[in-house]
Design a protein around this motif. Structure first.
Motif, PDB file in Angstrom:
ATOM      1  N   ASN A 134      16.637  37.785  12.230  1.00 54.23           N
ATOM      2  CA  ASN A 134      16.925  39.187  11.927  1.00 54.23           C
ATOM      3  C   ASN A 134      15.662  40.037  11.994  1.00 54.23           C
ATOM      4  O   ASN A 134      15.683  41.153  12.521  1.00 54.23           O
ATOM      5  CB  ASN A 134      17.582  39.329  10.552  1.00 54.23           C
ATOM      6  N   GLU A 135      14.562  39.518  11.460  1.00 59.58           N
ATOM      7  CA  GLU A 135      13.308  40.269  11.504  1.00 59.58           C
ATOM      8  C   GLU A 135      12.839  40.448  12.944  1.00 59.58           C
ATOM      9  O   GLU A 135      12.354  41.526  13.314  1.00 59.58           O
ATOM     10  CB  GLU A 135      12.248  39.549  10.670  1.00 59.58           C
TER      11      GLU A 135
ATOM     12  N   ARG B  41      14.839  43.231  14.563  1.00 60.44           N
ATOM     13  CA  ARG B  41      14.422  44.550  14.103  1.00 60.44           C
ATOM     14  C   ARG B  41      13.127  44.981  14.789  1.00 60.44           C
ATOM     15  O   ARG B  41      12.969  46.133  15.166  1.00 60.44           O
ATOM     16  CB  ARG B  41      14.233  44.547  12.582  1.00 60.44           C
TER      17      ARG B  41
ATOM     18  N   GLY C  81      12.188  48.789  14.845  1.00 58.95           N
ATOM     19  CA  GLY C  81      12.279  49.029  13.413  1.00 58.95           C
ATOM     20  C   GLY C  81      11.242  48.238  12.645  1.00 58.95           C
ATOM     21  O   GLY C  81      10.424  47.520  13.209  1.00 58.95           O
TER      22      GLY C  81
END
Length: 69
Positions: free
Chosen positions: A57-58, A61, A66
């Motif tokens: 997920n990181e 992003r 993000g």
């Protein structure tokens, strides 16, 4: 009188050895069962999977511009 004191001391020592043995056996049964059950239920695997998912997920992003969190 010294013989009776020795006999009482020996009996007390024997009883304490039996108690210690029982405690060790019960401790082994309790801890082994719980630890084995946790492994069989896959509880440790969940922690590892969560870390991998969080890392993915990181990375997504970051790729999208993000923040990491």
């Amino acid at each position: 009188m010294a013989e009776s004191a020795k006999k009482v001391a020996q009996q007390a020592e024997d009883r304490l050895e039996k108690v210690a043995e029982n405690v060790r056996e019960r401790f082994d049964r309790v801890t082994e069962g719980r630890f084995t059950d946790r492994i069989k239920n896959g509880r440790f695997a969940d922690q590892v999977d969560h870390g991998i998912d969080q890392g993915r997920n990181e990375a997504r992003r970051r790729d999208q511009g993000g923040s990491e969190r």
